[in-house]
Scaffold this motif. Structure first.
Motif, PDB file in Angstrom:
ATOM      1  N   ASN A 224      17.681  -8.209   5.959  1.00 42.81           N
ATOM      2  CA  ASN A 224      16.925  -7.384   6.833  1.00 42.81           C
ATOM      3  C   ASN A 224      15.904  -8.298   7.959  1.00 42.81           C
ATOM      4  OD1 ASN A 224      17.979  -5.013   5.851  1.00 42.81           O
ATOM      5  ND2 ASN A 224      16.185  -4.255   5.031  1.00 42.81           N
ATOM      6  N   HIS A 225      15.467  -9.286   7.554  1.00 47.57           N
ATOM      7  CA  HIS A 225      14.631  -9.894   8.334  1.00 47.57           C
ATOM      8  C   HIS A 225      15.104 -11.490   8.472  1.00 47.57           C
ATOM      9  CE1 HIS A 225      12.189  -6.614   7.626  1.00 47.57           C
ATOM     10  NE2 HIS A 225      11.914  -6.835   6.557  1.00 47.57           N
TER      11      HIS A 225
ATOM     12  N   ALA B 262      -5.497  -9.630   4.917  1.00 54.06           N
ATOM     13  CA  ALA B 262      -5.201  -8.931   3.760  1.00 54.06           C
ATOM     14  C   ALA B 262      -5.226  -9.782   2.578  1.00 54.06           C
ATOM     15  CB  ALA B 262      -3.602  -8.688   4.076  1.00 54.06           C
TER      16      ALA B 262
ATOM     17  N   TRP C  29       0.910  -1.146   0.150  1.00 54.97           N
ATOM     18  CA  TRP C  29       0.043  -0.034   0.101  1.00 54.97           C
ATOM     19  C   TRP C  29       0.912   1.055   0.029  1.00 54.97           C
ATOM     20  CZ3 TRP C  29      -1.034   2.972   4.695  1.00 54.97           C
ATOM     21  CH2 TRP C  29      -0.086   2.804   5.606  1.00 54.97           C
TER      22      TRP C  29
ATOM     23  N   LEU D 213       4.728   0.227   1.154  1.00 59.84           N
ATOM     24  CA  LEU D 213       4.727   0.228   2.591  1.00 59.84           C
ATOM     25  C   LEU D 213       4.443  -1.152   2.759  1.00 59.84           C
ATOM     26  CD1 LEU D 213       2.989   3.366   3.237  1.00 59.84           C
ATOM     27  CD2 LEU D 213       5.252   2.900   3.429  1.00 59.84           C
ATOM     28  N   PRO D 214       4.923  -1.717   3.895  1.00 59.33           N
ATOM     29  CA  PRO D 214       4.754  -3.276   4.290  1.00 59.33           C
ATOM     30  C   PRO D 214       3.292  -3.380   4.932  1.00 59.33           C
ATOM     31  CG  PRO D 214       6.189  -2.071   5.924  1.00 59.33           C
ATOM     32  CD  PRO D 214       6.100  -1.185   4.876  1.00 59.33           C
ATOM     33  N   PHE D 215       2.833  -4.443   4.824  1.00 54.46           N
ATOM     34  CA  PHE D 215       1.641  -4.891   5.445  1.00 54.46           C
ATOM     35  C   PHE D 215       1.803  -6.055   6.318  1.00 54.46           C
ATOM     36  CE2 PHE D 215      -0.061  -7.863   2.504  1.00 54.46           C
ATOM     37  CZ  PHE D 215       0.597  -7.405   1.192  1.00 54.46           C
TER      38      PHE D 215
ATOM     39  N   SER E 158      10.985  -4.325  -1.019  1.00 53.03           N
ATOM     40  CA  SER E 158      11.784  -4.525  -0.073  1.00 53.03           C
ATOM     41  C   SER E 158      11.036  -3.771   1.270  1.00 53.03           C
ATOM     42  CB  SER E 158      13.023  -3.594  -0.079  1.00 53.03           C
ATOM     43  OG  SER E 158      13.940  -3.954  -1.176  1.00 53.03           O
ATOM     44  N   THR E 159      11.451  -4.183   2.374  1.00 49.71           N
ATOM     45  CA  THR E 159      10.929  -3.596   3.794  1.00 49.71           C
ATOM     46  C   THR E 159      12.004  -3.620   4.792  1.00 49.71           C
ATOM     47  OG1 THR E 159      10.212  -5.934   4.504  1.00 49.71           O
ATOM     48  CG2 THR E 159       8.740  -4.539   3.283  1.00 49.71           C
ATOM     49  N   TYR E 160      11.652  -2.665   5.811  1.00 55.45           N
ATOM     50  CA  TYR E 160      12.591  -2.333   6.816  1.00 55.45           C
ATOM     51  C   TYR E 160      12.181  -2.805   8.087  1.00 55.45           C
ATOM     52  CZ  TYR E 160      13.861  -0.125   2.582  1.00 55.45           C
ATOM     53  OH  TYR E 160      14.235  -0.299   1.256  1.00 55.45           O
ATOM     54  N   LEU E 161      10.979  -3.044   8.285  1.00 57.47           N
ATOM     55  CA  LEU E 161      10.142  -3.724   9.521  1.00 57.47           C
ATOM     56  C   LEU E 161       9.261  -4.507   9.004  1.00 57.47           C
ATOM     57  CD1 LEU E 161       7.276  -2.094   9.589  1.00 57.47           C
ATOM     58  CD2 LEU E 161       8.470  -0.173  10.163  1.00 57.47           C
ATOM     59  N   GLN E 162       8.979  -5.459   9.955  1.00 58.85           N
ATOM     60  CA  GLN E 162       7.743  -6.439   9.971  1.00 58.85           C
ATOM     61  C   GLN E 162       6.726  -5.975  10.771  1.00 58.85           C
ATOM     62  OE1 GLN E 162      10.456  -9.807  10.530  1.00 58.85           O
ATOM     63  NE2 GLN E 162       9.411 -10.780   8.853  1.00 58.85           N
ATOM     64  N   PRO E 163       5.553  -5.716   9.982  1.00 60.63           N
ATOM     65  CA  PRO E 163       4.318  -5.295  10.792  1.00 60.63           C
ATOM     66  C   PRO E 163       3.560  -6.575  11.832  1.00 60.63           C
ATOM     67  CG  PRO E 163       4.046  -5.052   8.351  1.00 60.63           C
ATOM     68  CD  PRO E 163       5.172  -5.923   8.677  1.00 60.63           C
ATOM     69  N   PRO E 164       3.058  -6.276  12.599  1.00 61.67           N
ATOM     70  CA  PRO E 164       2.450  -7.216  13.643  1.00 61.67           C
ATOM     71  C   PRO E 164       1.572  -8.108  13.067  1.00 61.67           C
ATOM     72  CG  PRO E 164       1.611  -5.054  14.175  1.00 61.67           C
ATOM     73  CD  PRO E 164       2.365  -4.763  13.104  1.00 61.67           C
ATOM     74  N   GLY E 165       1.512  -9.322  13.328  1.00 56.90           N
ATOM     75  CA  GLY E 165       0.253 -10.244  13.119  1.00 56.90           C
ATOM     76  C   GLY E 165       0.347 -11.390  11.845  1.00 56.90           C
TER      77      GLY E 165
END
Ligand SMILES: [Fe+2]
Lengths: 265, 298
Positions: free
Chosen positions: B192-193, B127, B107, B119-121, B152-159
């Motif tokens: 990153n992850h 989803a 998104w 953006l990560p989701f 590419s993402t720099y954080l992992q969202p919760p859940g």
């Protein structure tokens, strides 16, 4: 703490990415995300917040290159940051961001002695829009000459044809962008400019007009017939002469701005 | 080896393309001979213009297959799709007749405050359901299948209840869309992850992959950042080599968006991909050439 719905997560994330410097990121988000590699949660969210500011600043800088040139790096970045914080982007296309930057400069008045900045921004926004307008096929010189014998005609101009006037030397200033600011003598901003912008061979051209030429062309562009436009301009410029009118017609033919001519009905 | 395999093997050729970028317009306007098989255009740069960019894209389209690659579809947004965006994309698609239409599996922000980012989701069933609905809407509106790219993402969202590769595979299988597998993004996320990139790569059936991206990241020390400002790294070439060995017909694209070099430098990057393809599928196996790419592409 319950699980966030996707919608709740997106709202929290969005708010955090657009937040002002003094605001802390949402605690619920900070606690629930897993940061990448060796980042902290705060820094991982900062990657997105910084990226947002950089992208929107770049978009403004691309459109308002001359405002940037006049303001200098430090002041332009400060202005851009303030603008971005009060004007979130609502467009899907990043290059359409910043439509109200001129109004913002008008209100903000970052340099009280540089009153022309809002007009310069308006000129740059117009220039950007013209860049994306289509290139028309001009009518031939022969058609124009034949039609002008018919009396009260009406001109249709190409979609890229626009007028711009300012009490300041906006175009002269705009032309200086890209040069070294320190090496330029201080331009005289306070010279009025009346400009015709148009496209030819997929390139944008800017031509400076005399006030009387500008007035007549402005009337023609609103759709008035030749006679109506002349009457209207004569009421404002009673001293308008035949050579001045002929001169404007030469410009209209030479620039190829006429797309069509309608004869008297 | 059966006959049909032999025939397909002989007819295959490397399909390596480059991103179309304005800095190269003056060069491409002269219609030079290039070693490029196809071009990928950023949809948003051409969908709201009648000016030079569109003129340039139409010129390129006369000589090459073109893919339309968007950055603003925001297919994972809970606010839904923007009808005006889809309408403009359809108009561009009808004008250009692309061989591929793609965007990102992400998104980009809210409609009232668009972040213009990928953006990560969280990879959840919620989803998945939302994406299946949106993919169906877009594909119906455009009248074609789309490809979605892993970001590419720099954080992992919760859940999340799926690993990234499980989510991609499930989504592609259930929606009918294909994947644009960005091997650089895959590698960036692996570092990153902290997962094994080969596990990701091998989990994706090649028939679900419609295109490959290759690009360079920037090592920021505390994380890898997807900057597209460098050549692809040897680790990414190695993953690409593993992938293309299994799937010779997938179109490959070299992405470069920042500090963009001369067109000839990009052509050399494209040639590296071609050399790796040739190593696996060409008539002559040139092991030393392939080895040198992994060693010197830093
Ligand atoms: Fe990519």
């Amino acid at each position: 703490m319950g699980t966030l719905t996707l919608n709740q997560y997106q709202r929290l994330f969005s708010h955090t990415a657009c937040r002002q410097d003094h605001e802390a990121p949402g605690a619920r988000l900070v606690e629930s995300i897993t940061p990448g590699k060796d980042l902290t949660s705060f820094d991982a969210l900062e990657v997105y917040r910084r990226g947002y500011l950089v992208r929107l600043t770049e978009a403004l800088g691309e459109t308002y290159e001359a405002v940037w040139w006049v303001a200098g790096d430090e002041e332009f970045f400060r202005l851009a940051k303030t603008f971005i914080q009060c004007h979130p982007s609502q467009t899907y296309n990043l290059s359409s961001y910043g439509e109200v930057f001129a109004e913002f400069l008008e209100k903000e008045r970052p340099f009280p002695d540089l009153g022309f900045l809002p007009d310069l921004a308006r000129f740059e926004w117009l220039f950007k829009n013209i860049f994306h307008l289509s290139q028309h096929e001009p009518v031939s010189q022969e058609t124009i000459q034949a039609m002008t014998q018919q009396g009260n005609i009406r001109f249709q101009f190409g979609p890229s044809v626009h007028l711009f006037s300012s009490p300041y030397s906006v175009y002269n200033t705009w032309k200086l962008r890209g040069t070294c600011r320190e090496e330029q003598p201080q331009p005289d901003w306070n010279i009025a400019q009346h400009l015709l912008l148009y496209k030819k061979h997929q390139q944008i051209f800017v031509k400076e007009l005399q006030p009387v030429e500008y007035s007549l062309l402005e009337n023609l562009l609103t759709g008035l017939s030749l006679e109506e436009a002349l009457d209207n301009s004569l009421s404002h410029y009673p001293e308008m002469s035949q050579p001045e009118i002929s001169q404007l017609f030469q410009v209209m033919i030479h620039t190829g701005i006429i797309q069509n001519i309608e004869g008297p009905s | 080896m059966n006959d049909s395999y032999t025939e397909a093997h002989v007819l295959s050729q490397p399909k390596v393309g480059l991103g179309l970028r304005p800095i190269h317009y003056p060069h491409l306007e002269t219609r030079p001979n290039t070693s490029v098989y196809w071009f990928e255009a950023i949809s948003e740069n051409y969908m709201d213009t009648e000016g030079r960019p569109l003129h340039m894209l139409q010129l390129i389209r006369e000589d090459y297959p073109v893919a339309l690659h968007g950055v603003s579809l925001s297919i994972a947004s809970t606010e839904g799709l923007r009808p005006e965006y889809v309408k403009q994309l359809k108009r561009l698609k009808d004008r250009i007749e692309p061989w591929i239409v793609s965007d990102h599996l992400c998104w980009t922000g809210l409609q009232a405050s668009n972040l213009h980012d990928l953006l990560p989701f969280p990879y959840t069933d919620e989803a998945l359901t939302l994406l299946l609905k949106h993919i169906d809407q877009v594909q119906n509106a455009l009248g074609c299948h789309i490809l979605l790219e892993n970001v590419s993402t720099y954080l992992q969202p919760p859940g999340s209840s799926y690993a990234e590769w499980e989510f991609l595979t499930t989504l592609a299988k259930q929606s009918g869309c294909k994947l644009l597998l960005d091997v650089n993004n895959l590698y960036v996320n692996a570092i990153n992850h902290r997962f094994d990139p080969v596990v990701f790569l091998q989990a994706i059936p090649t028939e679900l992959i419609g295109q490959i991206h290759l690009a360079g990241y920037t090592d920021m020390g505390t994380y890898l950042f997807d900057t597209h400002s460098k050549p692809a790294y040897p680790e990414v070439w190695e993953l690409f080599s593993k992938l293309i060995a299994r799937a010779p017909d997938i179109p490959v694209l070299i992405e470069w968006d920042d500090d963009i070099p001369e067109f000839s430098v990009l052509e050399k990057e494209a040639q590296k991909a071609t050399q790796i393809w040739n190593y696996h599928h060409g008539h002559t196996h040139t092991e030393s050439v392939s080895a040198s790419i992994f060693a010197h592409s830093l």
